[in-house]
Design a protein around this motif. Structure first.
Motif, mmCIF file in Angstrom:
data_model
loop_
_atom_site.group_PDB
_atom_site.id
_atom_site.type_symbol
_atom_site.label_atom_id
_atom_site.label_comp_id
_atom_site.label_asym_id
_atom_site.label_seq_id
_atom_site.Cartn_x
_atom_site.Cartn_y
_atom_site.Cartn_z
ATOM 1 N N LYS A 129 0.819 -1.200 0.000
ATOM 2 C CA LYS A 129 0.000 0.000 0.000
ATOM 3 C C LYS A 129 0.861 1.262 0.000
ATOM 4 C CE LYS A 129 -3.609 -2.411 2.612
ATOM 5 N NZ LYS A 129 -4.577 -2.494 1.515
ATOM 6 N N GLU A 130 2.178 1.096 -0.139
ATOM 7 C CA GLU A 130 3.115 2.220 -0.176
ATOM 8 C C GLU A 130 3.030 3.073 1.092
ATOM 9 O OE1 GLU A 130 5.345 2.686 -2.522
ATOM 10 O OE2 GLU A 130 4.622 1.503 -4.225
ATOM 11 N N TRP A 131 2.708 2.409 2.218
ATOM 12 C CA TRP A 131 2.661 3.175 3.459
ATOM 13 C C TRP A 131 4.021 3.196 4.138
ATOM 14 C CZ3 TRP A 131 -1.728 -0.483 5.382
ATOM 15 C CH2 TRP A 131 -1.225 -1.734 5.672
ATOM 16 N N VAL A 132 4.183 4.086 5.135
ATOM 17 C CA VAL A 132 5.518 4.369 5.676
ATOM 18 C C VAL A 132 5.920 3.414 6.784
ATOM 19 C CG1 VAL A 132 5.440 6.789 5.057
ATOM 20 C CG2 VAL A 132 4.580 6.081 7.301
ATOM 21 N N TRP A 133 4.991 2.664 7.362
ATOM 22 C CA TRP A 133 5.360 1.729 8.418
ATOM 23 C C TRP A 133 5.556 0.331 7.854
ATOM 24 C CZ3 TRP A 133 0.828 4.651 8.498
ATOM 25 C CH2 TRP A 133 -0.343 3.985 8.164
ATOM 26 N N GLY A 134 6.217 -0.506 8.630
ATOM 27 C CA GLY A 134 6.596 -1.821 8.133
ATOM 28 C C GLY A 134 5.440 -2.807 8.094
ATOM 29 N N TYR A 135 5.532 -3.760 7.178
ATOM 30 C CA TYR A 135 4.536 -4.817 7.076
ATOM 31 C C TYR A 135 4.821 -5.893 8.110
ATOM 32 C CZ TYR A 135 3.194 -2.606 2.726
ATOM 33 O OH TYR A 135 2.765 -1.689 1.808
#
Length: 312
Positions: A80-86
């Protein structure tokens, strides 16, 4: 003992398992390139999806196997191109055929764990799994770097090939961020996990992330500039043409491995690049095969000693 084969060749794979009766299986065979998956989707899925099925079927047919570690990819997640890790329980996905194939491999791993191998806590599993319990885990690592990687369309190998010829480095996505790490980092995690699975399969079966610490965030451009500095000379430019889609931001949350396995990365990205440039620099200086083997073994021993010192 090296036996060359193709994981898509089910009969040959089973015959090798039957002959050698392994107890531990580390599955790293793959078509590992995003860009190649666009031109060869059938081969990519055949290798990464059906090749994984073939491996698990070989395990089912071989009673000696007790531990399986399936190496997939950080790209298995729905990005999702988010800044926190998966985290390990985030949804699987994949925009491109390669990433999708690795998401599929993860789903296959979970299905075989529940349906055939047991150790599927907290989900219920098929009672037939008691016939052959196998501690099965999947591991998802970030972008690994290190000497000996000759893959095409991979950033560091492409860079050192250009530098060795005095050519300008071409980069496609200068602002893209990847979880860069030296190859010895995730390998140490795989081996540690394998030992834990042998000792307590019900506790450690499942999915695991192995990546750099959260504050080690470098763009492609930053990594290339540092690689050039360590090499001693060189230049790069951005290829402004149109390119196939690739993720721009990808980061892993490795809290589970840190807490449950007491695993953590030991090398900064700068240190990982130093070891990588040392290896390629010696290779392109026409070192002999023995010298390259000695260097590889020395780097492994240095990393092992570093783990021991930090653990003390």
């Amino acid at each position: 003992t090296h036996i060359y084969g193709d994981v898509r060749d089910h009969k040959h794979l089973i015959s090798v398992f039957q002959e050698y009766q392994p107890e531990f299986v580390f599955h790293l065979a793959a078509q590992p390139l995003v860009r190649l998956s666009y031109s060869e989707p059938r081969m990519t899925y055949g290798t990464n999806v059906m090749g994984t099925v073939n491996l698990f079927e070989a395990v089912r047919a071989t009673n000696s196997v007790r531990v399986v570690v399936n190496i997939t990819s950080d790209k298995c997640y729905e990005n999702k191109e988010w800044v926190w890790g998966y985290r390990e329980n985030d949804p699987m996905g994949g925009y491109d055929p390669y990433s999708s194939s690795k998401g599929c491999a993860e789903l296959i791993t979970a299905a075989y764990r529940c349906s055939f191998f047991g150790y599927s806590t907290p989900q219920p599993f098929n009672p037939s799994t008691t016939q052959h319990s196998v501690a099965l885990a999947s591991v998802r690592a970030g972008n690994v770097i290190g000497g000996g990687d000759w893959g095409s369309d991979r950033l560091v190998p492409d860079c050192v090939r250009a530098l060795s010829k005095g050519e300008e480095i071409m980069i496609r996505y200068p602002k893209a961020i990847r979880p860069w790490q030296h190859v010895l980092e995730p390998l140490s995690g795989y081996l540690l996990l394998g030992a834990k699975l042998w000792a307590d399969g019900s506790r450690y079966a499942g999915a695991w992330n192995f990546g750099p610490s959260g504050d080690e965030v470098w763009t492609v451009k930053e990594l290339v500039k540092e690689l050039i500095r360590l090499w001693g000379n060189g230049s790069f430019r951005v290829d402004s043409g149109e390119h196939l889609h690739e993720a721009h931001w990808l980061k892993l949350d490795c809290s589970k491995a840190r807490i449950e396995l007491d695993w953590r990365p030991r090398l900064s990205i700068s240190q990982a690049l130093e070891k990588t440039v040392e290896w390629y620099g010696q290779f392109y200086a026409d070192a002999s095969p023995k010298e390259m083997r000695d260097l590889s073994e020395r780097q492994i021993m240095e990393y092992t000693h570093l783990i021991e010192q930090l653990n003390d």
